[in-house]
Write an enzyme that holds these catalytic residues in place. Structure first.
Site, PDB file in Angstrom:
ATOM      1  N   ASP A   1      -2.420  -5.270  10.381  1.00  0.00           N
ATOM      2  CA  ASP A   1      -2.596  -5.321   9.414  1.00  0.00           C
ATOM      3  C   ASP A   1      -1.272  -6.077   8.694  1.00  0.00           C
ATOM      4  O   ASP A   1      -1.089  -5.253   8.539  1.00  0.00           O
ATOM      5  CB  ASP A   1      -3.154  -4.977   8.431  1.00  0.00           C
ATOM      6  CG  ASP A   1      -3.511  -5.887   7.493  1.00  0.00           C
ATOM      7  OD1 ASP A   1      -3.603  -7.139   7.224  1.00  0.00           O
ATOM      8  OD2 ASP A   1      -3.939  -5.316   6.398  1.00  0.00           O
TER       9      ASP A   1
ATOM     10  N   GLU B   1      -4.394   4.312   1.768  1.00  0.00           N
ATOM     11  CA  GLU B   1      -5.452   3.931   1.775  1.00  0.00           C
ATOM     12  C   GLU B   1      -5.134   5.248   2.775  1.00  0.00           C
ATOM     13  O   GLU B   1      -6.143   5.363   3.837  1.00  0.00           O
ATOM     14  CB  GLU B   1      -5.042   2.962   2.779  1.00  0.00           C
ATOM     15  CG  GLU B   1      -5.735   1.795   2.123  1.00  0.00           C
ATOM     16  CD  GLU B   1      -5.924   0.208   2.766  1.00  0.00           C
ATOM     17  OE1 GLU B   1      -6.148   0.442   4.487  1.00  0.00           O
ATOM     18  OE2 GLU B   1      -6.452  -0.621   1.892  1.00  0.00           O
TER      19      GLU B   1
ATOM     20  N   HIS C   1     -12.540  -1.954   3.985  1.00  0.00           N
ATOM     21  CA  HIS C   1     -12.139  -1.377   2.732  1.00  0.00           C
ATOM     22  C   HIS C   1     -11.677  -2.574   1.872  1.00  0.00           C
ATOM     23  O   HIS C   1     -11.119  -3.079   1.771  1.00  0.00           O
ATOM     24  CB  HIS C   1     -12.355   0.113   2.360  1.00  0.00           C
ATOM     25  CG  HIS C   1     -10.868   0.742   3.271  1.00  0.00           C
ATOM     26  ND1 HIS C   1      -9.994   1.326   3.073  1.00  0.00           N
ATOM     27  CD2 HIS C   1      -9.766  -0.611   3.957  1.00  0.00           C
ATOM     28  CE1 HIS C   1      -8.798   1.008   4.265  1.00  0.00           C
ATOM     29  NE2 HIS C   1      -9.296   0.274   4.159  1.00  0.00           N
TER      30      HIS C   1
ATOM     31  N   HIS D   1       1.233  -1.110  -0.196  1.00  0.00           N
ATOM     32  CA  HIS D   1       0.033   0.511  -0.010  1.00  0.00           C
ATOM     33  C   HIS D   1       0.230   1.238  -0.017  1.00  0.00           C
ATOM     34  O   HIS D   1       0.242   2.334  -0.299  1.00  0.00           O
ATOM     35  CB  HIS D   1      -1.222  -0.016   1.151  1.00  0.00           C
ATOM     36  CG  HIS D   1      -1.933  -1.070   1.044  1.00  0.00           C
ATOM     37  ND1 HIS D   1      -2.678  -1.079   2.218  1.00  0.00           N
ATOM     38  CD2 HIS D   1      -2.125  -1.841  -0.057  1.00  0.00           C
ATOM     39  CE1 HIS D   1      -3.714  -2.249   2.028  1.00  0.00           C
ATOM     40  NE2 HIS D   1      -3.595  -2.584   0.852  1.00  0.00           N
TER      41      HIS D   1
ATOM     42  N   SER E   1      -8.200  -0.968  -0.899  1.00  0.00           N
ATOM     43  CA  SER E   1      -6.776  -0.047  -1.343  1.00  0.00           C
ATOM     44  C   SER E   1      -7.480   0.502  -1.960  1.00  0.00           C
ATOM     45  O   SER E   1      -7.106   2.307  -2.273  1.00  0.00           O
ATOM     46  CB  SER E   1      -5.774  -0.818  -1.438  1.00  0.00           C
ATOM     47  OG  SER E   1      -5.684  -1.783  -2.688  1.00  0.00           O
TER      48      SER E   1
ATOM     49  N   GLU F   1      -4.057  -9.209  12.482  1.00  0.00           N
ATOM     50  CA  GLU F   1      -5.216  -9.010  11.214  1.00  0.00           C
ATOM     51  C   GLU F   1      -3.775  -9.686  10.298  1.00  0.00           C
ATOM     52  O   GLU F   1      -2.652  -9.694   9.947  1.00  0.00           O
ATOM     53  CB  GLU F   1      -5.253  -7.780  10.394  1.00  0.00           C
ATOM     54  CG  GLU F   1      -6.179  -8.639   8.978  1.00  0.00           C
ATOM     55  CD  GLU F   1      -6.720  -7.100   7.452  1.00  0.00           C
ATOM     56  OE1 GLU F   1      -6.839  -7.357   6.975  1.00  0.00           O
ATOM     57  OE2 GLU F   1      -7.383  -6.295   8.458  1.00  0.00           O
TER      58      GLU F   1
END
Length: 622
Positions: free
Chosen positions: A446, A408, A568, A358, A570, A488
């Site tokens: 995460d 994000e 959501h 990300h 990315s 996560e």
């Protein structure tokens, strides 16, 4: 008065306080003073005006003042077919009959008719404007009256849903519903009647269905779907797209044409909506969303929706769900709410610092989230998230670190060690005036560990190779030193033995969320539950490809005691569907990126809007 549990035998004559089947306190009848069973708005009508309670023989047994609306009375035999999820008790009116009392204020405004056995219909008055006469030999379906007449409701397979107590749906009425016809106009404040699996009262017809190729928040193509029902209701959905994906996710359909969008175009998925799916859904009635979803799944014919494309199927399903909610006159979150769930406002998890796929940095852990667990309200939680985000920006600037953003909306500084990031977050939380931890602002991680797991099974973290056991111990050390409540994708999606060990080691103190290894797939989640993998599941609509399957996956988790974490992707649009999904399913937690960038903030703003319009919804700890 004799109080008995619903479906139960009389227990005893009550002298002291009584409790209903849900454990809620209700004083016995003689202690209530004037019994507040009025079925009209408070303050309306004279005290001597009475609303009839009708027994199985059509006799008027009792009455209630319409000026004091705090309870709703429904007569037997309908009473004996109902099971409430909250505050429903059965009160003996006399030795021959009983009535059901809802001892709680009800929501929305729909007229509920009291019911008589069909064989008694010949001696009763006509039902109302627009309905078949009760004297008619033609079978009369169960109906609900509004102030302008009668709205018929389908009794599919012997049952319709009967409304709600404080927003909770009453259970299916059952086969005996077909033995009843409406009689009278018992005014109550109740939610619209709904039917299981799709909440459609009399089914629906699709008049138009179309799709467009639009851009997501990363500048890549995605699908937007617009649907119009036969009643004129129109709705639209924007489809999200992920970068860090599980190998067993439903498959997006991309064009592969290198001359357009580097091969990432979605004209094929758009075409599938405009042709095959539109031809399937138009021109025939559908009982419920689940039926339409299943028909699209069957049309695709693959195990992962790769032929039509999951980006096509989920867009259609989301748009249809939104249209059906609008057509029913209820907010999307309420329409999505399962029958056995109390909706609530989720704790937002703000991804304030990005790594992994990300962000263009060397940080292997993908997301560092802050979660205002201790906030008193959703609005205050969003405020806390924004203030900590601002404090983090100041902290990064003071250290001469980049404040550029990842996909994000989180910052993407050149940091490699996850522990250094965690120190920064604790300082930002304190710097913003909040207490780090469960009673203030906590931290979630995460890892997206599949992205840095090597073919030999080792995990590369900041240049260091770790075995599964070593990574587990590092996570345990992190949880011991920092206020972390959630991890996560702590291990790779195919490291099942490691996941079992991780769950055994940390599952009693942390929420361990499966994402890449679960893929919002009910069958995969069920198998993982049996093996003791994780204790929560991430929920992403486009991972499975339909709203119905998403709700099914969440139901599997609830039944097993696994938490659900709505997420959501990315690549996002301004669509806020997941905010309503998180509220309606009562999952208690949602992540939608940083409190920055329009496509992320749209979800948090939707939550603020829901809280403002429904102040009775509880925040967190659902």
């Amino acid at each position: 008065m004799r109080l008995t549990q619903l479906h139960g035998e009389p227990k005893s004559t009550l002298v002291g306080p009584a409790h209903d089947v849900a454990g809620h306190h209700h004083p016995p009848q003689h202690q209530r003073g004037r019994v507040r069973r009025g079925l009209g708005p408070a303050g309306r009508g004279r005290a001597e005006e009475r609303a009839k309670i009708i027994n199985a023989e059509g006799e008027s047994l009792a009455a209630a003042g319409p000026g004091e609306a705090s309870e709703t009375v429904i007569a037997r035999p309908l009473a004996l077919q109902l099971r409430s999820l909250q505050s429903l008790v059965e009160i003996g009116v006399d030795k021959n009959t009983t009535a059901v009392v809802f001892p709680a204020p009800l929501t929305s405004t729909v007229e509920l008719g009291s019911f008589l056995p069909r064989e008694k219909a010949a001696s009763t008055q006509p039902v109302g404007v627009g309905a078949a006469s009760a004297r008619s030999p033609v079978p009369v379906a169960p109906q609900v009256m509004d102030q302008d007449g009668v709205v018929p409701l389908a009794a599919a397979n012997g049952g319709v849903k009967i409304a709600a107590v404080a927003g909770q749906l009453v259970h299916e009425a059952g086969q005996d519903m077909n033995q009843l016809v409406p009689h009278g106009r018992c005014r109550s404040r109740m939610t619209q009647l709904t039917q299981m699996r799709g909440k459609a009262m009399t089914g629906f017809d699709v008049a138009e269905l179309s799709a467009l190729e639009i851009l997501d928040s990363r500048g890549r193509p995605t699908v937007a779907v617009t649907i119009r029902l036969a009643d004129g209701t129109t709705a639209r959905a924007g489809v999200p797209s992920g970068a860090s994906t599980g190998s067993r996710e439903a498959v997006e359909r991309r064009d592969g044409d290198s001359s357009r969008y580097e091969g990432k175009g979605v004209l094929g998925a758009v075409g599938a909506v405009n042709t095959e799916i539109a031809d399937l859904l138009r021109g025939r009635p559908w009982p419920a969303l689940a039926d339409a979803d299943q028909a699209v799944i069957d049309l695709d014919g693959t195990p992962n929706k790769s032929r039509l494309g999951a980006n096509a199927t989920v867009g259609v399903s989301m748009a249809l769900a939104r249209a059906l909610a609008a057509s029913s006159g209820v907010p999307l979150w309420r329409w999505l709410a399962p029958d056995d769930v109390t909706p609530c406002l989720p704790v937002p998890h703000f991804n304030v610092l990005n790594g992994g796929v990300h962000a263009p940095n060397q940080l292997d852990f993908q997301e560092f989230m802050i979660a205002p667990l201790g906030a008193p309200t959703l609005a205050e939680a969003v405020r806390a998230g924004a203030e900590v985000y601002a404090a983090l920006r100041r902290e990064l600037t003071s250290r001469k670190l980049s404040t550029g953003l990842g996909d994000e909306g989180g910052f993407a500084p050149e940091i490699t060690q996850p522990e250094e990031v965690l120190h920064l977050l604790v300082e930002a939380i304190s710097g913003a005036g909040y207490r780090p931890g469960a009673d203030g602002v906590s931290i979630g991680l995460d890892l997206a560990a599949s992205e840095f797991r090597r073919p030999d099974g080792k995990y590369r973290v900041a240049g260091e190779l770790l075995s599964t056991d070593e990574l587990i111990e590092r996570l345990a050390a992190i949880a011991a030193e920092f206020p972390v409540h959630l991890i996560e994708d702590g291990l790779g999606e195919d490291d099942d033995a490691g996941w079992i060990a991780l769950t055994s080691r940390l599952g009693g103190r942390l929420e361990l969320v499966g994402d890449d290894n679960f893929c919002t797939n009910p069958a995969i989640i069920s198998a993982a539950i049996e093996r003791g993998i994780a204790n929560a599941s991430l929920i992403k609509l486009n991972q499975i490809g339909t709203v119905s399957e998403t709700l099914e996956a969440m139901a599997v988790c609830r039944q097993a005691g696994y938490r659900q974490f709505v997420s959501h992707r990315s690549g996002e649009t301004e669509d806020s569907f997941i905010a309503d999904l998180a509220v309606g399913t009562g999952c208690g937690q949602l992540k939608s990126g940083a409190p920055a960038r329009g496509e992320r903030v749209a979800k948090y703003n939707r939550l603020i809007e829901i809280e403002a319009t429904e102040p009775g919804l509880r925040y967190g700890n659902c």
